[in-house]
Design an enzyme around this catalytic site. Structure first.
Site, PDB file in Angstrom:
ATOM      1  CB  THR A 122      40.924  55.897  56.833  1.00  0.00           C
ATOM      2  OG1 THR A 122      40.923  56.954  55.267  1.00  0.00           O
ATOM      3  CG2 THR A 122      41.445  54.378  56.377  1.00  0.00           C
TER       4      THR A 122
ATOM      5  CE  LYS B 191      40.610  56.610  52.898  1.00  0.00           C
ATOM      6  NZ  LYS B 191      41.514  57.421  51.906  1.00  0.00           N
TER       7      LYS B 191
ATOM      8  CE  LYS C  42      45.592  53.535  59.349  1.00  0.00           C
ATOM      9  NZ  LYS C  42      44.741  54.434  60.063  1.00  0.00           N
TER      10      LYS C  42
END
Lengths: 294, 294, 294, 294
Positions: free
Chosen positions: D95, D171, D240
């Site tokens: 990711t 994602k 994040k």
């Protein structure tokens, strides 16, 4: 080269006025700029043209006024440049991130160069007139040493502490407040307009009563009159400054809810093509949200 | 009863100063208040005590300064009272919702009574000194008729249009801007403090440069010094005013993102027991979000 | 009138299905509706038509399914009606505010009538099929007494406590979550689209993996396909439900930051003329903010 | 070295399960990890240990599963490594940010290496079981070539387009929705609790009706029970991921108002020392805002 010479880097709209103020106050100034045009203008006012950044850093004291982190990082945070410098004081007057301020301070310390942060308040004409407000931080003896330069460029110096980053914090906080004031007026003017009150009437009353001063008055009238050109401060720069505040908040886990709203409003303005306008144009976002006539 | 007599309803902290100003300017004033104590004080200054609201509305002109919508609704929007009134002008100087302003205007019109909205800016000592700023709206001839009263109570009158609700809109927008300024400073001061800048230094610089005036200076120092008592304006009243802005926005589909943030911040402050403090105490919410020391 | 008769008030899209379910389960049902048309339809299914609300409240148990606070307040919270009632249980299945739920409970208690709140989850066809989910709260013995009715109208009953308002809280919280899910998908789909990902691909993956179920699937496809008509649930009703959550939060000082965003988004949608569309049309606000093609 | 060998970089909690799945499906796998321990475990399952990243990139196809942008940038976006690679396909399953995805794609293209992005949904046990959902994007022929690997590691592959960054967008959007779902439930549970409804009752009903599936059920029960340890996904990683969404939004001028709220909530949680807990602990921020008992 005389020790009294001041090296000056960055002759943009602000820097050229500041360097000019130093000259008018009798300082010997050696200037450098990425593009050559502004150098000639300063030379005609009595400045010396530096052939390289190394020549600037051969002066006792260096003053820099660059546009942003990238410029400071790319031009001045160069270990080779700093290792070869004779300068013992660098006064960085740019509005930069706290992360950059910390890296800059550490790198200068490594090379035994004093580092002071001194971002300013004021637009180019104020810089030209030597009437800036200077937000300064750094070791007191360094600030004392810089004081004659500050006196030439500014009306008043405000000290924020021993660590350079404190001045950057004050500057970032100030710009955050400017953006908040603009958005506040944008929302208030949309509310007023939607209820049949003329925004100009509202702003006239506000600035004549509780909210005097250049920000509410200047931006208030821009918002009320929907006058966003010519841009005094372009909208993407406003987004950058809001970003500096959010980033500074994140570094210390300080939520800034107004900051999140500002960020979205500036993005919305950019998404609608207002990137060349003054950042007061963020007020159009408030009007669009409310479906007010375009 | 002489036509020159002014009926005055509502002798709270603001109203008693305003009624006193009318007396000092030579107006005959007939006063009424829910609780009797303030009446005696005004009578000792030369006012006549009304035995009922009907006696107040027997005067040519009625001025009212009640606390909120509920008080205005409960005491003055009484069809019987208005039907029996000799008064031909009612100057409502309270800060009320736009919905109430509309109902009040319509009801007075039904009974042939002129209705003007004239909320004010200024704290009790300013009311006492007859130096308020008066935000007025209504039919021009009614405003002209009220002008001698405004001149006695205020420093300046700002006119916002022919519909009374326009003055209420201006007042609600102004209070919204106050709340925005407080929250802005709260966030900026938390950011500064988290980075080692003293909030008092920040506020001193801000008010000495870009943000002069009573709001940034007064609330700025309260926020920076965390001094929220005694309360000049209690926090729940602040939430009420934010609510008036949100409600006014909703009525015309005007989103107010800063307003949503303010609402949550005031609720958070109340949830933490700060309901008796000045609304500047909303700054503690910003500090708590950032985990700054209590 | 037999004790076994159930009085039923409110034959809107939901109520008629619920009353029909009661009839199919063998209950004797006496129905009332403001407009007569739906009454006839129910009578044809075996219901008895009540000539007045008093006749409905002559039944042992009353079930009501009205549109909102105003309808409940205006029709059922009538001291005269309740004083003359023979009913000993009122099951209020409407989605109402907590403030109304409290007033209703207190008023019924004054008149010795048991009061249960039982709002439902499910659209009209689910009501028709007797497959609703029923969120119930009230005194256990009253809930037990209502259980055969719940069994006729619903698939499952979820109990939330002894105080009726607890069921209203659960319903308001659920609708808040629906609105959050829609806005979440709206933002995610705008983000995806702006980066060249087809929203329909995103939603298909999401509902095929982490987010199964009717909400993400149903609203997800509406958002992804920008299909907002015919409206299953009109946008202003969505704003009303968000308002119920915000109001419930304010009553206990619970900030709801997502709620503030939702409120603004729904206002923005109304400001742009989407009031007749399904509340999933709030997704157009996300697209507009990002300047995505109309 | 056989062409059938798959190079695999990154044997963290996810990577080791994925490499194991490849082995179990009969692929020859050459593994590399920064720390040696996981390598031994994989070798015992039949993998070959690579002595260097260059050896990994000597395989036909490289699969990488690193923690974040920094790791990918530091280890794999190395012009020397890529220039010397024999590999003709790199499947990056991490990711990462869209900015990194773009740099990676361009750099691989320069060196003639096919590049595919294929981030996954699923926790370590799902990786172990080879049951991941794989979000893939890239040139169709490259995706076809990777399909046997995907089949070994995942239950299903979802294709999002020809440009690798499209998979990263999907994602990032998915993780944004997860965070939104957690905050939604946090706010709803605080609202419920403040009104005397047990959050566990609310969540049980929600997941039993409108919100089935692992997210609402898993995180819902964590939020309702205030059970945040052991951390399945640590709070700073959540911040994040929210940051990746905000950054992706900013790149295309897509405001994400829910994202701004999330950012502040995660910062607030970190400011209060919850950095080691599961990101569901952001729910404590909602409780603290409302003054609910600690």
């Amino acid at each position: 080269m005389s020790g009294a010479t001041v090296g000056f880097v960055g002759l943009g709209a602000m820097g050229r006025g500041m360097a000019g103020s130093l000259l008018r106050a009798g300082h010997a100034v050696r200037v450098w700029n990425r593009s050559p045009e502004p150098v000639a203008a300063l030379v005609s006012q009595g400045a010396e043209a530096a052939g390289s950044l190394a020549e600037v850093f051969a002066a006792d004291t260096v003053v820099s006024m660059l546009a942003n982190d990238q410029a400071v990082e790319g031009l001045l945070l160069d270990p080779e440049l700093l290792a070869g410098a004779k300068a013992t004081l660098h006064v960085n007057m740019a509005t930069v991130s706290l992360a950059l301020a910390e890296r800059a301070e550490a790198l200068h310390a490594e090379h035994g160069i004093g580092y002071v942060a001194a971002p300013v308040l004021g637009r180019p004409p104020v810089a030209e007139a030597g009437k800036l407000n200077i937000l300064a931080a750094g070791a007191p003896e360094l600030l004392d040493r810089a004081e004659p330069l500050f006196a030439a460029m500014g009306d008043r110096t405000w000290r924020f502490g021993d660590a350079p980053r404190q001045a950057n914090t004050a500057k970032i906080s100030t710009n955050f407040l400017l953006a908040c004031a603009i958005e506040s007026m944008a929302e208030a003017c949309s509310l007023a307009e939607a209820h049949g009150v003329r925004p100009t009437d509202l702003v006239e009353m506000l600035t004549g009563t509780l909210f005097p001063g250049p920000i509410y008055s200047g931006y208030g009238s821009m918002v009320a009159e929907r006058r966003y050109e010519p841009a005094g401060f372009r909208l993407p720069l406003g987004l950058k400054d809001v970003g500096l505040a959010l980033e500074a908040g994140a570094a210390r886990h300080v939520p800034l809810p107004f900051g999140g709203i500002l960020r979205d409003a500036f993005l919305d303005a950019l998404a609608h093509g207002d990137g060349e306008k003054d950042w007061a144009a963020v007020a159009e976002v408030a009007r669009r949200r409310a479906g007010l006539p375009d």
